[in-house]
Design a protein around this motif. Structure first.
Motif, PDB file in Angstrom:
ATOM      1  N   SER A 148       0.836  -1.208   0.000  1.00  0.00           N
ATOM      2  CA  SER A 148       0.000   0.000   0.000  1.00  0.00           C
ATOM      3  C   SER A 148       0.869   1.255   0.000  1.00  0.00           C
ATOM      4  N   ILE A 149       1.412   1.592  -1.159  1.00  0.00           N
ATOM      5  CA  ILE A 149       2.281   2.756  -1.298  1.00  0.00           C
ATOM      6  C   ILE A 149       1.455   3.946  -1.787  1.00  0.00           C
ATOM      7  N   PRO A 150       1.247   4.966  -0.964  1.00  0.00           N
ATOM      8  CA  PRO A 150       0.470   6.134  -1.399  1.00  0.00           C
ATOM      9  C   PRO A 150       1.075   6.760  -2.654  1.00  0.00           C
ATOM     10  N   ILE A 151       0.231   7.110  -3.587  1.00  0.00           N
ATOM     11  CA  ILE A 151       0.715   7.706  -4.830  1.00  0.00           C
ATOM     12  C   ILE A 151       1.537   8.959  -4.557  1.00  0.00           C
ATOM     13  N   ILE A 152       1.100   9.731  -3.576  1.00  0.00           N
ATOM     14  CA  ILE A 152       1.768  10.982  -3.259  1.00  0.00           C
ATOM     15  C   ILE A 152       3.186  10.760  -2.740  1.00  0.00           C
ATOM     16  N   SER A 153       3.476   9.538  -2.250  1.00  0.00           N
ATOM     17  CA  SER A 153       4.796   9.278  -1.658  1.00  0.00           C
ATOM     18  C   SER A 153       5.828   8.791  -2.671  1.00  0.00           C
ATOM     19  N   ILE A 154       5.424   8.637  -3.930  1.00  0.00           N
ATOM     20  CA  ILE A 154       6.360   8.166  -4.959  1.00  0.00           C
ATOM     21  C   ILE A 154       7.467   9.211  -5.156  1.00  0.00           C
ATOM     22  N   SER A 155       8.702   8.779  -5.025  1.00  0.00           N
ATOM     23  CA  SER A 155       9.825   9.700  -5.135  1.00  0.00           C
ATOM     24  C   SER A 155      11.087   8.929  -5.493  1.00  0.00           C
ATOM     25  N   GLU A 156      12.141   9.644  -5.805  1.00  0.00           N
ATOM     26  CA  GLU A 156      13.438   9.023  -6.080  1.00  0.00           C
ATOM     27  C   GLU A 156      13.915   8.239  -4.862  1.00  0.00           C
ATOM     28  N   SER A 157      13.683   8.808  -3.673  1.00  0.00           N
ATOM     29  CA  SER A 157      14.097   8.150  -2.432  1.00  0.00           C
ATOM     30  C   SER A 157      13.372   6.817  -2.237  1.00  0.00           C
ATOM     31  N   LEU A 158      12.073   6.805  -2.495  1.00  0.00           N
ATOM     32  CA  LEU A 158      11.287   5.573  -2.341  1.00  0.00           C
ATOM     33  C   LEU A 158      11.809   4.478  -3.255  1.00  0.00           C
ATOM     34  N   ILE A 159      12.063   4.816  -4.514  1.00  0.00           N
ATOM     35  CA  ILE A 159      12.538   3.818  -5.482  1.00  0.00           C
ATOM     36  C   ILE A 159      13.925   3.316  -5.091  1.00  0.00           C
ATOM     37  N   ASN A 160      14.781   4.207  -4.597  1.00  0.00           N
ATOM     38  CA  ASN A 160      16.106   3.771  -4.146  1.00  0.00           C
ATOM     39  C   ASN A 160      16.003   2.790  -2.975  1.00  0.00           C
ATOM     40  N   GLN A 161      15.060   3.044  -2.076  1.00  0.00           N
ATOM     41  CA  GLN A 161      14.838   2.125  -0.954  1.00  0.00           C
ATOM     42  C   GLN A 161      14.353   0.770  -1.452  1.00  0.00           C
ATOM     43  N   PHE A 162      13.478   0.794  -2.453  1.00  0.00           N
ATOM     44  CA  PHE A 162      12.968  -0.448  -3.041  1.00  0.00           C
ATOM     45  C   PHE A 162      14.098  -1.231  -3.701  1.00  0.00           C
ATOM     46  N   ILE A 163      14.982  -0.526  -4.408  1.00  0.00           N
ATOM     47  CA  ILE A 163      16.119  -1.168  -5.073  1.00  0.00           C
ATOM     48  C   ILE A 163      17.027  -1.851  -4.046  1.00  0.00           C
ATOM     49  N   GLU A 164      17.323  -1.143  -2.967  1.00  0.00           N
ATOM     50  CA  GLU A 164      18.183  -1.714  -1.928  1.00  0.00           C
ATOM     51  C   GLU A 164      17.527  -2.916  -1.255  1.00  0.00           C
ATOM     52  N   TRP A 165      16.218  -2.846  -1.065  1.00  0.00           N
ATOM     53  CA  TRP A 165      15.480  -3.979  -0.481  1.00  0.00           C
ATOM     54  C   TRP A 165      15.565  -5.199  -1.400  1.00  0.00           C
ATOM     55  N   ASN A 200       6.063  14.036 -13.096  1.00  0.00           N
ATOM     56  CA  ASN A 200       6.668  12.711 -12.951  1.00  0.00           C
ATOM     57  C   ASN A 200       7.900  12.817 -12.051  1.00  0.00           C
ATOM     58  N   PRO A 201       7.840  12.268 -10.822  1.00  0.00           N
ATOM     59  CA  PRO A 201       8.971  12.400  -9.898  1.00  0.00           C
ATOM     60  C   PRO A 201      10.191  11.569 -10.292  1.00  0.00           C
ATOM     61  N   LEU A 202      10.022  10.663 -11.282  1.00  0.00           N
ATOM     62  CA  LEU A 202      11.142   9.806 -11.686  1.00  0.00           C
ATOM     63  C   LEU A 202      11.757  10.235 -13.016  1.00  0.00           C
ATOM     64  N   GLU A 203      11.188  11.282 -13.594  1.00  0.00           N
ATOM     65  CA  GLU A 203      11.671  11.726 -14.898  1.00  0.00           C
ATOM     66  C   GLU A 203      13.108  12.230 -14.800  1.00  0.00           C
ATOM     67  N   ASN A 204      13.938  11.766 -15.721  1.00  0.00           N
ATOM     68  CA  ASN A 204      15.353  12.170 -15.811  1.00  0.00           C
ATOM     69  C   ASN A 204      16.191  11.763 -14.594  1.00  0.00           C
ATOM     70  N   ILE A 205      15.678  10.811 -13.793  1.00  0.00           N
ATOM     71  CA  ILE A 205      16.440  10.320 -12.649  1.00  0.00           C
ATOM     72  C   ILE A 205      17.258   9.099 -13.077  1.00  0.00           C
ATOM     73  N   GLN A 206      18.561   9.114 -12.789  1.00  0.00           N
ATOM     74  CA  GLN A 206      19.436   7.992 -13.102  1.00  0.00           C
ATOM     75  C   GLN A 206      19.686   7.174 -11.833  1.00  0.00           C
ATOM     76  N   PHE A 207      19.100   6.002 -11.765  1.00  0.00           N
ATOM     77  CA  PHE A 207      19.271   5.158 -10.587  1.00  0.00           C
ATOM     78  C   PHE A 207      20.554   4.330 -10.717  1.00  0.00           C
ATOM     79  N   LYS A 208      21.148   4.018  -9.581  1.00  0.00           N
ATOM     80  CA  LYS A 208      22.425   3.303  -9.563  1.00  0.00           C
ATOM     81  C   LYS A 208      22.198   1.809  -9.722  1.00  0.00           C
ATOM     82  N   VAL A 209      21.818   1.435 -10.931  1.00  0.00           N
ATOM     83  CA  VAL A 209      21.602   0.027 -11.278  1.00  0.00           C
ATOM     84  C   VAL A 209      22.514  -0.299 -12.444  1.00  0.00           C
TER      85      VAL A 209
END
Length: 394
Positions: A148-165, A200-209
């Motif tokens: 249950s991830i609130p749409i409003i909470s979507i951010s670069e930080s959230l995705i980075n946490q998901f990647i690390e998990w 779009n909070p993820l637009e032009n974001i380069q994740f460390k993958v």
């Protein structure tokens, strides 16, 4: 609730309308600045005027048969709205009527990334079942992380946490994480396009993958010959057919699903040359590949005159791959073979034989010729073939 010029309040028949039953939907009045708009709460039944009290948390009188249920739903609705208001304000987001409407008053209420993702999969017409399954796999992983991830909470930080998990808890490789990330970016882009997000909070974001290049295992001509020389008992007839289909893949480059769908009409003969001309099940891209005498013998061996399929009654792909492990061990191969290894073997042999890339691309049914280029990375076999006849290195 009122917060910095924004307020929510449940009302009933604010325009004092009349109808035969004298009952109306409960409405939410939203005020932003000095402007108010009304939105009907259609998830609960209409309420007769005589049962409306308007009191906070007890809007509908207890004497109404569904009063307790309606009040409970309205309290929950208000809680979600208030949470959305706080999250939006603290993130510096500008609230608009359209944004609130898209979050809470569109048909099939969607409040979380997970809900939108599920809706996206149900409504989208995917090019193939394989692609749809890939999106489902990413959703399953996301739900395991947080359902249950609130749409409003979507951010670069959230995705980075998901990647690390995914790395630490699931022990997933970056090549898999990168696929999940691609799917999530598509979903968030759709969220923005549909008005659930202002930007779009993820637009032009380069994740460390850093996805590693796929390990394309292939067999040599000698290893394929070992498979062809295998002798099977009557009890191993199923393994013999599995071996034959795999060798056929090594000789044609077809994926197992394409072999399963191979029909008589896909076989063409032009003068003395036989060809397979069809469309891949994965991307519906056309392919054309010559049929060697060895491949023709395998087709003839398993063809039933009463069936239009070239290979009748083949098992499911997971079963096929399990049987291949047994066949490979029986042949004394030190490589683990599977459906894809047959295709890679065909490709490597074709490249080593000097067939131009454009022809290899067409035989493989690649949508882009650049996809074929990945197979042209220098490896020992290709390297030796380029210089073995060169007098400089003699």
């Amino acid at each position: 609730m009122e917060f910095k010029g924004i307020s929510f309040k449940f009302v009933h028949n604010p325009k004092a309308l009349k109808n035969k039953k004298n009952e109306f939907f409960v409405q939410l009045r939203i005020t932003i600045g000095r402007i108010s708009k009304y939105y009907s709460i259609e998830e609960v039944p209409k309420v007769p005027i005589r049962y409306w009290s308007g009191k906070e948390n007890r809007w509908v009188k207890e004497s109404h048969s569904q009063g307790a249920r309606i009040n409970s739903f309205l309290i929950s609705k208000l809680g979600k709205l208030n949470e959305f208001l706080v999250l939006s304000t603290t993130s510096g987001r500008i609230l608009t009527f359209d944004l609130i409407k898209s979050q809470f008053f569109m048909k099939g209420e969607v409040n979380t990334l997970n809900q939108f993702y599920t809706k996206y999969i149900k409504e989208r017409d995917f090019d193939s079942t394989r692609t749809r399954q890939a999106y489902l796999t990413t959703l399953d992983t996301l739900n395991e992380y947080n359902s249950s991830i609130p749409i409003i909470s979507i951010s670069e930080s959230l995705i980075n946490q998901f990647i690390e998990w995914e790395r630490r808890t699931k022990d997933l490789k970056d090549v898999t994480i990168d696929k999940h990330l691609t799917h999530l970016k598509t979903i968030v882009k759709s969220l923005t396009r549909d008005g659930f997000l202002v930007r779009n909070p993820l637009e032009n974001i380069q994740f460390k993958v850093r996805p590693e290049k796929a390990d394309r295992t292939s067999l040599s001509n000698e290893e394929v010959a070992k498979l062809e020389k295998l002798v099977f008992s009557e009890k191993e007839a199923h393994l013999e057919r599995t071996r034959d289909v795999f060798v056929f893949q090594c000789l044609t480059g077809l994926y197992y699903k394409d072999v399963q769908e191979l029909h008589d009409e896909d076989i063409l003969q032009i003068e003395d040359i036989c060809l397979i001309q069809g469309k891949r099940t994965k991307n519906l891209q056309g392919y054309i590949v010559p049929i060697s005498k060895r491949a023709m013998l395998l087709m003839t061996k398993h063809k039933l005159e009463s069936d239009e399929l070239v290979f009748h009654g083949l098992c499911a792909e997971p079963v096929f791959n399990r049987q291949l492990k047994v066949v490979g061990k029986k042949a004394g191969l030190h490589k683990s073979i599977s459906n894809k290894v047959g295709r890679h073997t065909f490709t490597e042999i074709a490249i080593a034989s000097g067939i131009p890339r454009s022809y290899v691309s067409k035989m493989l049914g690649h949508t882009k010729e650049s996809t074929t280029q990945h197979y042209y990375d220098i490896n020992p076999t290709h390297f030796i073939n380029q210089f073995i006849d060169n007098s400089i290195f003699s």
